[in-house]
Write a protein that holds these residues in place. Structure first.
Motif, PDB file in Angstrom:
ATOM      1  N   LEU A 197     -46.190  66.976  -1.687  1.00 59.07           N
ATOM      2  CA  LEU A 197     -45.954  65.784  -2.503  1.00 59.07           C
ATOM      3  C   LEU A 197     -45.179  64.732  -1.722  1.00 59.07           C
ATOM      4  O   LEU A 197     -45.492  63.538  -1.780  1.00 59.07           O
ATOM      5  CB  LEU A 197     -45.193  66.190  -3.772  1.00 59.07           C
ATOM      6  CG  LEU A 197     -44.811  65.057  -4.731  1.00 59.07           C
ATOM      7  CD1 LEU A 197     -46.059  64.392  -5.276  1.00 59.07           C
ATOM      8  CD2 LEU A 197     -43.960  65.583  -5.882  1.00 59.07           C
ATOM      9  N   GLN A 198     -44.162  65.183  -0.967  1.00 58.67           N
ATOM     10  CA  GLN A 198     -43.387  64.244  -0.169  1.00 58.67           C
ATOM     11  C   GLN A 198     -44.246  63.598   0.916  1.00 58.67           C
ATOM     12  O   GLN A 198     -44.132  62.395   1.197  1.00 58.67           O
ATOM     13  CB  GLN A 198     -42.199  64.979   0.448  1.00 58.67           C
ATOM     14  CG  GLN A 198     -41.239  64.083   1.214  1.00 58.67           C
ATOM     15  CD  GLN A 198     -40.047  64.853   1.746  1.00 58.67           C
ATOM     16  OE1 GLN A 198     -39.977  66.065   1.611  1.00 58.67           O
ATOM     17  NE2 GLN A 198     -39.118  64.150   2.362  1.00 58.67           N
ATOM     18  N   TYR A 199     -45.142  64.388   1.508  1.00 62.89           N
ATOM     19  CA  TYR A 199     -46.015  63.862   2.553  1.00 62.89           C
ATOM     20  C   TYR A 199     -46.964  62.805   1.997  1.00 62.89           C
ATOM     21  O   TYR A 199     -47.096  61.700   2.560  1.00 62.89           O
ATOM     22  CB  TYR A 199     -46.788  65.021   3.178  1.00 62.89           C
ATOM     23  CG  TYR A 199     -47.873  64.586   4.141  1.00 62.89           C
ATOM     24  CD1 TYR A 199     -47.548  64.076   5.398  1.00 62.89           C
ATOM     25  CD2 TYR A 199     -49.214  64.694   3.787  1.00 62.89           C
ATOM     26  CE1 TYR A 199     -48.552  63.674   6.279  1.00 62.89           C
ATOM     27  CE2 TYR A 199     -50.212  64.303   4.658  1.00 62.89           C
ATOM     28  CZ  TYR A 199     -49.873  63.788   5.901  1.00 62.89           C
ATOM     29  OH  TYR A 199     -50.856  63.391   6.765  1.00 62.89           O
ATOM     30  N   HIS A 200     -47.616  63.111   0.883  1.00 62.41           N
ATOM     31  CA  HIS A 200     -48.559  62.154   0.288  1.00 62.41           C
ATOM     32  C   HIS A 200     -47.837  60.922  -0.257  1.00 62.41           C
ATOM     33  O   HIS A 200     -48.389  59.819  -0.233  1.00 62.41           O
ATOM     34  CB  HIS A 200     -49.366  62.838  -0.811  1.00 62.41           C
ATOM     35  CG  HIS A 200     -50.351  63.848  -0.300  1.00 62.41           C
ATOM     36  ND1 HIS A 200     -51.430  63.515   0.478  1.00 62.41           N
ATOM     37  CD2 HIS A 200     -50.410  65.201  -0.455  1.00 62.41           C
ATOM     38  CE1 HIS A 200     -52.125  64.595   0.786  1.00 62.41           C
ATOM     39  NE2 HIS A 200     -51.523  65.640   0.244  1.00 62.41           N
ATOM     40  N   ALA A 201     -46.618  61.118  -0.760  1.00 62.26           N
ATOM     41  CA  ALA A 201     -45.856  59.961  -1.234  1.00 62.26           C
ATOM     42  C   ALA A 201     -45.515  59.024  -0.081  1.00 62.26           C
ATOM     43  O   ALA A 201     -45.539  57.792  -0.230  1.00 62.26           O
ATOM     44  CB  ALA A 201     -44.578  60.436  -1.929  1.00 62.26           C
ATOM     45  N   GLY A 202     -45.215  59.611   1.076  1.00 64.31           N
ATOM     46  CA  GLY A 202     -44.962  58.764   2.246  1.00 64.31           C
ATOM     47  C   GLY A 202     -46.197  57.978   2.671  1.00 64.31           C
ATOM     48  O   GLY A 202     -46.104  56.799   3.026  1.00 64.31           O
ATOM     49  N   LEU A 203     -47.364  58.638   2.626  1.00 63.90           N
ATOM     50  CA  LEU A 203     -48.599  57.928   2.954  1.00 63.90           C
ATOM     51  C   LEU A 203     -48.877  56.806   1.964  1.00 63.90           C
ATOM     52  O   LEU A 203     -49.261  55.689   2.352  1.00 63.90           O
ATOM     53  CB  LEU A 203     -49.774  58.911   2.978  1.00 63.90           C
ATOM     54  CG  LEU A 203     -49.765  59.988   4.074  1.00 63.90           C
ATOM     55  CD1 LEU A 203     -50.990  60.890   3.923  1.00 63.90           C
ATOM     56  CD2 LEU A 203     -49.738  59.352   5.460  1.00 63.90           C
ATOM     57  N   ALA A 204     -48.685  57.092   0.678  1.00 61.27           N
ATOM     58  CA  ALA A 204     -48.930  56.058  -0.332  1.00 61.27           C
ATOM     59  C   ALA A 204     -47.967  54.892  -0.176  1.00 61.27           C
ATOM     60  O   ALA A 204     -48.344  53.719  -0.341  1.00 61.27           O
ATOM     61  CB  ALA A 204     -48.804  56.666  -1.730  1.00 61.27           C
ATOM     62  N   GLY A 239     -46.614  53.861   2.610  1.00 59.24           N
ATOM     63  CA  GLY A 239     -47.045  53.055   3.751  1.00 59.24           C
ATOM     64  C   GLY A 239     -48.227  52.155   3.427  1.00 59.24           C
ATOM     65  O   GLY A 239     -48.274  50.999   3.855  1.00 59.24           O
ATOM     66  N   LEU A 240     -49.182  52.664   2.650  1.00 59.47           N
ATOM     67  CA  LEU A 240     -50.333  51.846   2.278  1.00 59.47           C
ATOM     68  C   LEU A 240     -49.932  50.694   1.366  1.00 59.47           C
ATOM     69  O   LEU A 240     -50.448  49.575   1.493  1.00 59.47           O
ATOM     70  CB  LEU A 240     -51.384  52.727   1.596  1.00 59.47           C
ATOM     71  CG  LEU A 240     -52.068  53.777   2.487  1.00 59.47           C
ATOM     72  CD1 LEU A 240     -52.987  54.649   1.651  1.00 59.47           C
ATOM     73  CD2 LEU A 240     -52.848  53.093   3.604  1.00 59.47           C
ATOM     74  N   LEU A 241     -49.011  50.953   0.434  1.00 61.52           N
ATOM     75  CA  LEU A 241     -48.585  49.887  -0.469  1.00 61.52           C
ATOM     76  C   LEU A 241     -47.791  48.811   0.253  1.00 61.52           C
ATOM     77  O   LEU A 241     -47.879  47.629  -0.087  1.00 61.52           O
ATOM     78  CB  LEU A 241     -47.752  50.479  -1.610  1.00 61.52           C
ATOM     79  CG  LEU A 241     -48.508  51.358  -2.617  1.00 61.52           C
ATOM     80  CD1 LEU A 241     -47.550  51.970  -3.627  1.00 61.52           C
ATOM     81  CD2 LEU A 241     -49.563  50.535  -3.347  1.00 61.52           C
ATOM     82  N   ASN A 242     -47.009  49.221   1.246  1.00 63.42           N
ATOM     83  CA  ASN A 242     -46.222  48.227   1.985  1.00 63.42           C
ATOM     84  C   ASN A 242     -47.096  47.330   2.839  1.00 63.42           C
ATOM     85  O   ASN A 242     -46.681  46.226   3.215  1.00 63.42           O
ATOM     86  CB  ASN A 242     -45.201  48.935   2.875  1.00 63.42           C
ATOM     87  CG  ASN A 242     -44.093  49.578   2.072  1.00 63.42           C
ATOM     88  OD1 ASN A 242     -43.782  49.134   0.964  1.00 63.42           O
ATOM     89  ND2 ASN A 242     -43.501  50.637   2.615  1.00 63.42           N
ATOM     90  N   GLN A 243     -48.314  47.782   3.173  1.00 67.77           N
ATOM     91  CA  GLN A 243     -49.223  46.949   3.951  1.00 67.77           C
ATOM     92  C   GLN A 243     -49.847  45.834   3.118  1.00 67.77           C
ATOM     93  O   GLN A 243     -50.343  44.856   3.664  1.00 67.77           O
ATOM     94  CB  GLN A 243     -50.329  47.805   4.562  1.00 67.77           C
ATOM     95  CG  GLN A 243     -49.834  48.805   5.592  1.00 67.77           C
ATOM     96  CD  GLN A 243     -50.930  49.716   6.089  1.00 67.77           C
ATOM     97  OE1 GLN A 243     -52.090  49.562   5.699  1.00 67.77           O
ATOM     98  NE2 GLN A 243     -50.583  50.666   6.961  1.00 67.77           N
ATOM     99  N   GLN A 244     -49.842  45.999   1.805  1.00 65.86           N
ATOM    100  CA  GLN A 244     -50.450  44.997   0.936  1.00 65.86           C
ATOM    101  C   GLN A 244     -49.474  43.840   0.735  1.00 65.86           C
ATOM    102  O   GLN A 244     -48.265  44.023   0.649  1.00 65.86           O
ATOM    103  CB  GLN A 244     -50.811  45.614  -0.421  1.00 65.86           C
ATOM    104  CG  GLN A 244     -51.721  46.815  -0.309  1.00 65.86           C
ATOM    105  CD  GLN A 244     -53.075  46.446   0.253  1.00 65.86           C
ATOM    106  OE1 GLN A 244     -53.565  45.343   0.027  1.00 65.86           O
ATOM    107  NE2 GLN A 244     -53.669  47.374   0.988  1.00 65.86           N
TER     108      GLN A 244
END
Length: 312
Positions: free
Chosen positions: A118-125, A127-132
């Protein structure tokens, strides 16, 4: 399970050899005791039986003397587990011999792995949101600057006639329950619910929303000196104080702002289950009294009776 118990500081090859040495030692000790148990057999002469027994016993002891030092040597090669285990002292739970009945350690490992994922996927999410780009355009700012008028809830303001019709229908639903409606303070209604000869309930309402309930005994006075319903003083009996607390909990359970009439009807149905307050036994312990009190809790779904301590 082995992945959670063995740390990088453990020599796995020596560990497997040590397990084999333990099995060999146990087998050697078993042969020693079998030799002592069987004694001198299968020999015709006494001298032959004695020689055969001594030879077998010496051979068994020799196997034990070899397996013991070998196991001690391998135990030194296994190494000590690392102290920096991610689950700290929870690894001791794996030593529980009753693993089938209390699988705490396996469940803890599964929860730990799930938390890491969960922590790993939350980090990926993240990062993707910060790119927007989160900047709004000028047109969006113009639209947001014009605040839309906040819609007022219409269910809070209902005509008194509608409230009276709902209460009258509920009153006709339950013959053993009588409901008296009054409005001493304007449009807000106050109900005096009499349930058989068991109890009386004062219900303070705001439109069709119940704000407060006070449960008292059937013979207790529910009026003040000036003839109004007493909505502040509690019952003199502990059993009805308990029922008052449970009724307050029921108000929090039955919440449906879009359909307030259903909420009132559901609450009255739950309240009606107290018609056998002093007659129904507890559905768990089967007793009528516990600590001098009858079962005061009623299940919100099944309406079954429970003592306050038995409902957990």
């Amino acid at each position: 399970m082995a992945e959670g118990v063995l740390s990088p500081g453990v020599n796995l090859e020596a560990f497997s050899q040590a397990i084999a040495a333990i099995q060999a030692l146990r087998s050697s000790v078993t042969r020693v005791f079998d030799c002592l148990k069987d004694g001198m057999r299968n020999k015709e002469t006494l001298e032959g039986r004695e020689k055969g027994f001594v030879a077998a016993f010496q051979e068994s002891l020799h196997s034990v003397s070899i397996s013991g030092p070998e196991l001690e040597r391998l135990s030194n090669l296994v190494g000590k587990p690392s102290e920096n285990h991610p689950l700290h002292n929870s690894g001791l739970l794996s030593l529980d011999p009753v693993q089938d009945k209390t699988p705490l350690y396996s469940q803890l490992l599964q929860a730990y792995k799930w938390s890491n994922k969960l922590q790993y996927h939350a980090g990926l999410a993240s990062g993707l949101l910060n790119q927007q780009s989160l900047k709004r355009s000028a047109n969006q700012m113009g639209v947001s600057a014009k605040r839309r008028p906040k819609a007022q809830p219409t269910t809070l303001v209902l005509p008194p006639q509608y409230v009276d019709d709902v209460i009258n229908r509920i009153d006709r639903m339950f013959p053993e329950m009588s409901i008296q409606l009054s409005r001493p303070n304007g449009t807000s209604a106050m109900l005096l619910v009499t349930l058989g000869k068991v109890l009386k309930v004062i219900v303070v309402m705001r439109s069709l929303f119940i704000d407060r309930t006070i449960v008292k005994g059937y013979n207790e006075n529910v009026y003040t000196e000036d003839g109004k319903l007493d909505i502040w003083s509690k019952s003199n009996y502990q059993v009805f104080q308990k029922v008052t607390d449970h009724a307050t909990t029921a108000l929090l359970h039955y919440q449906l702002p879009q359909m307030p009439d259903v909420v009132v009807r559901s609450f009255m149905t739950w309240l009606r289950s107290y018609i056998k307050l002093f007659q129904a036994p507890c559905q768990r312990c089967g007793k009528f009294l516990q600590d001098g009190l009858p079962p005061t809790w009623r299940d919100f779904r099944t309406l079954e009776a429970f003592h306050d301590t038995c409902r957990q």
